[in-house]
Design a protein around this motif. Structure first.
Motif, PDB file in Angstrom:
ATOM      1  N   ASP A 176       3.882   5.910  -5.561  1.00  0.00           N
ATOM      2  CA  ASP A 176       3.837   6.079  -7.017  1.00  0.00           C
ATOM      3  C   ASP A 176       2.977   7.279  -7.420  1.00  0.00           C
ATOM      4  N   MET A 229      -3.246  -5.283  -7.716  1.00  0.00           N
ATOM      5  CA  MET A 229      -3.852  -4.201  -6.940  1.00  0.00           C
ATOM      6  C   MET A 229      -3.794  -2.854  -7.646  1.00  0.00           C
ATOM      7  N   PHE A 230      -2.660  -2.555  -8.276  1.00  0.00           N
ATOM      8  CA  PHE A 230      -2.539  -1.265  -8.972  1.00  0.00           C
ATOM      9  C   PHE A 230      -2.450  -1.441 -10.490  1.00  0.00           C
ATOM     10  N   GLN A 273       4.197  -4.591  -6.307  1.00  0.00           N
ATOM     11  CA  GLN A 273       5.173  -3.587  -5.897  1.00  0.00           C
ATOM     12  C   GLN A 273       6.506  -4.259  -5.538  1.00  0.00           C
ATOM     13  N   ARG A 304      -7.302   4.224 -10.815  1.00  0.00           N
ATOM     14  CA  ARG A 304      -6.366   3.205 -10.360  1.00  0.00           C
ATOM     15  C   ARG A 304      -6.172   3.213  -8.849  1.00  0.00           C
ATOM     16  N   TYR A 305      -5.671   4.330  -8.311  1.00  0.00           N
ATOM     17  CA  TYR A 305      -5.222   4.293  -6.916  1.00  0.00           C
ATOM     18  C   TYR A 305      -6.360   4.366  -5.903  1.00  0.00           C
ATOM     19  N   GLY A 319       2.215   1.975  -3.439  1.00  0.00           N
ATOM     20  CA  GLY A 319       1.189   2.527  -4.329  1.00  0.00           C
ATOM     21  C   GLY A 319       1.002   4.013  -4.056  1.00  0.00           C
ATOM     22  N   ALA A 325      -8.495   1.255  -5.574  1.00  0.00           N
ATOM     23  CA  ALA A 325      -7.763   0.154  -4.927  1.00  0.00           C
ATOM     24  C   ALA A 325      -7.813   0.292  -3.409  1.00  0.00           C
ATOM     25  N   PHE A 326      -7.606   1.507  -2.924  1.00  0.00           N
ATOM     26  CA  PHE A 326      -7.593   1.698  -1.464  1.00  0.00           C
ATOM     27  C   PHE A 326      -9.007   1.661  -0.875  1.00  0.00           C
ATOM     28  N   TYR A 329       0.832  -1.202   0.000  1.00  0.00           N
ATOM     29  CA  TYR A 329       0.000   0.000   0.000  1.00  0.00           C
ATOM     30  C   TYR A 329       0.874   1.263   0.000  1.00  0.00           C
TER      31      TYR A 329
END
Lengths: 222, 221
Positions: A100, B50-51, B66, A130-131, A97, A134-135, A94
């Protein structure tokens, strides 16, 4: 041991996530700002910077460089890194991510004017497609208050920091992510974080033209 | 638990450091190569990424993405991550320095022809003036066989992998770093690493034009 001492220029850059993590952990820290190219030269020449770069943090007798090394050490020391290696794997996943997307946002002020709109569009697309989904999904799946192990970890702190930056960019980007908004409110009301969010704390303002010029001068970026 | 399964295209990219770490730890692994854009779409659509990105590694019931998360997990599990948090801080610091130079070298084949010479000059300069002296200095200052705690760690493995790439670029760059050359020889002689360095192992060849085209096609960039 004294307080950790942070060596960086007086701006967000690659140090701000370290400031956030220390603040959220309730750790007081000192900052030694690099204001002139010569300040950086001095640190380099006295052997304080293993790879000639900042951020550098003096902590527990070490001169740590490399953002992730510093964050991992602080997170381990202050128990913000999960209870076992599987939790840590999730926290790392996490956090990376967040990093990024955070890196894209951090570099935005350096983007040439003619490419800026395209870059902003790309960041918004990545954020909402995307991000954030996901979270949001992580929180939705387990229904807990924090990302990992039902307990505050570095992943929550990094994500909430990112949410503030996304909000600066465009508050509407958060609209469809109620659980992320809930996490932001929850983490923001932790006493240590609340204090950090108040004016006058060591939190740094958004990077503006003046701050960017200062960074370019100090780091001799052409 | 079965062997870890690595999902990536059949090239070095961001997976090669994971292959190296597993190999050096003596862990057998399987590879599922992404050969077409549809293979990647499938992984994305079934929620495995996930990403929406690879590398992805299936290990111990998790689908880890990752690179650093994967490396940290493997290093912890196979005891290549120091004995305490101060050793780990050093290992992280060294590993991140390796990653910075490694990233420059990894991206080099993607560099436009007109900028290639300038980029190569920059890489050489950073290699011989910044990164290799820093690591040579660590070994010199404590006089031990490995970077941290007198014991093999992921930092040594990542650094030795990097030294092979630097050597591919220009073997003369290593000339003034006797302790790094010795570390390279020492780590290369560890049975698990020695095996990985033999032809026919899961180690991947340098990225050539054909490989870049394949990557462009698979990842649509």
């Amino acid at each position: 041991a004294g307080k950790p001492k942070l060596h960086y220029f007086n701006g967000r850059g690659r140090m701000e996530c370290i400031r956030w993590l220390l603040a959220a952990a309730g750790v007081e820290f000192e900052e030694k700002f690099i204001e002139q190219p010569e300040d950086l030269d001095k640190l380099r020449n006295d052997g304080s910077l293993m790879f000639q770069q900042v951020p550098m943090v003096e902590i527990d007798g070490m001169k740590l460089v490399q953002t992730r090394a510093i964050l991992n050490y602080i997170a381990t020391k202050y128990n913000l890194y999960g209870k076992d290696m599987k939790e840590r794997a999730l926290i790392d996943m996490y956090s990376e991510g967040v990093e990024d997307l955070g890196e894209m946002i951090m570099h935005l002020p350096l983007c040439p004017p003619d490419q800026k709109d395209a870059k902003i569009a790309q960041i918004k697309e990545r954020t909402t497609n995307r991000y954030f989904p996901a979270f949001e999904k992580v929180l939705k799946n387990h229904g807990q208050d924090y990302l990992v192990g039902n307990k505050l970890s570095k992943a929550d702190i990094h994500l909430v920091e990112l949410l503030y930056y996304v909000e600066e960019l465009d508050p509407s980007l958060l609209a469809n992510f109620p659980l992320l908004k809930g996490l932001k409110a929850r983490v923001s009301s932790l006493p240590a974080v609340k204090k950090f969010l108040q004016p006058g704390s060591q939190r740094k303002p958004p990077m503006d033209e003046k701050n960017l010029e200062e960074a370019k001068r100090i780091f001799r970026i052409k």
